[in-house]
Write an enzyme that holds these catalytic residues in place. Structure first.
Site, mmCIF file in Angstrom:
data_model
loop_
_atom_site.group_PDB
_atom_site.id
_atom_site.type_symbol
_atom_site.label_atom_id
_atom_site.label_comp_id
_atom_site.label_asym_id
_atom_site.label_seq_id
_atom_site.Cartn_x
_atom_site.Cartn_y
_atom_site.Cartn_z
ATOM 1 N N LYS A 13 0.840 -1.208 0.000
ATOM 2 C CA LYS A 13 0.000 0.000 0.000
ATOM 3 C C LYS A 13 0.877 1.260 0.000
ATOM 4 C CE LYS A 13 -1.973 -1.124 3.965
ATOM 5 N NZ LYS A 13 -1.298 -2.382 4.294
ATOM 6 N N ARG A 88 -9.732 0.992 8.263
ATOM 7 C CA ARG A 88 -9.224 -0.329 8.581
ATOM 8 C C ARG A 88 -10.243 -1.167 9.335
ATOM 9 N NH1 ARG A 88 -3.333 0.389 8.559
ATOM 10 N NH2 ARG A 88 -2.383 -1.567 9.181
ATOM 11 N N ARG A 127 12.179 -6.422 4.498
ATOM 12 C CA ARG A 127 12.238 -5.024 4.931
ATOM 13 C C ARG A 127 13.135 -4.892 6.167
ATOM 14 N NH1 ARG A 127 6.861 -1.653 5.422
ATOM 15 N NH2 ARG A 127 6.301 -3.109 7.062
ATOM 16 N N ARG A 139 11.123 -1.112 12.328
ATOM 17 C CA ARG A 139 9.820 -0.788 12.921
ATOM 18 C C ARG A 139 9.543 -1.708 14.098
ATOM 19 N NH1 ARG A 139 5.157 -0.020 8.380
ATOM 20 N NH2 ARG A 139 3.965 -1.189 9.928
ATOM 21 N N ARG A 150 -0.738 -8.609 13.529
ATOM 22 C CA ARG A 150 -1.220 -7.666 12.506
ATOM 23 C C ARG A 150 -2.044 -8.410 11.444
ATOM 24 N NH1 ARG A 150 4.370 -5.090 10.922
ATOM 25 N NH2 ARG A 150 3.244 -4.075 9.235
#
Ligand code: AP5
Length: 192
Positions: A13, A88, A127, A139, A150
């Site tokens: 996204k 969301r 990542r 993160r 998540r």
């Protein structure tokens, strides 16, 4: 142009929103980035959001609805915006409908990026590896435990939005398993 990007964590996204920002000259409104900035600045919202985000759970609808409503009023959103990571939950989508109506605005499209769960986990791992290699800060929710949570939050609370936007006739689906440029090209076909 006013767009929503839907999709699970790691679907791309943010990657696609950034590319379209340059193409259309409209800002990317990432609620994740806004919340991370609030956490980094230790604002009241940041203090409330930190533990929830670290655990991979969703921050309250009330907080994100307010953040987005304020952000949409900023001058750089006058020509449009790309919502990345918002709404969301179905209550957030209902709140967004009301928010846009009260501001006299309309959505142009809702684009859902479809990616297999195994690929999502690999993307998160990549990542992390790339961030470490570049000497950056990983993160706090990019770890196996928070990522699993998540994904569960996505399945339970966000996936129902596909049906919500299919019902309004606004949903377009793109194969997010393809490489970045192919995904961008598919999105641009939809927006053309
Ligand atoms: P947020 O920051 O929105 O994170 P997320 O949705 O979990 O998504 P990511 O940023 O991990 O993934 P993405 O889909 O943007 O993919 P990306 O382009 O980065 O939210 C974080 C937290 O904030 C939430 O858990 C929650 O606590 C809170 N929050 C945020 N919004 C909220 C809301 N509305 N309500 C309540 N709480 C909220 O790509 C991922 C990786 O894959 C990158 O390394 C990228 O280079 C790579 N990649 C991208 N596209 C491709 C491709 N096509 N092929 C191969 N690799 C690719």
């Amino acid at each position: 142009m006013r767009l929503i990007f839907l999709g699970p964590p790691g679907a791309g996204k943010g990657t696609q929103a950034k590319l379209l920002t340059e193409r259309y000259g409209i800002p990317q409104l990432s609620t994740g980035d806004m919340l991370r900035a609030a956490v980094a600045q230790a604002t009241e919202v940041g203090k409330r959001a930190k533990a929830v985000m670290d655990a991979g759970q969703l921050v309250s609808d009330e907080i994100v609805n307010e953040i987005v409503s304020d952000r949409i009023d900023a001058p750089d959103c006058a020509k449009g915006f790309i919502l990345d990571g918002y709404p969301r939950t179905v209550p957030q989508a209902v709140a967004l409908d009301r928010m846009l109506e009260s501001k006299g605005l309309k959505l142009d499209a809702v684009i859902e990026l479809k990616v297999d769960e195994a690929a999502l986990v690999r993307r998160m791992e990549n990542r992390v590896a790339e961030t470490v290699a570049a000497g950056g800060t990983v993160r706090s929710d990019d770890n196996p435990e928070a990522f699993k949570r998540r994904l569960t939050e996505y399945r339970e609370k966000t996936a129902p939005l596909s049906e919500y936007y299919a019902g309004t006739g606004q949903l377009k689906t793109v194969d997010g398993m393809a490489d970045v440029n192919t995904v961008t090209a598919e999105i641009e076909k939809i927006l053309a």
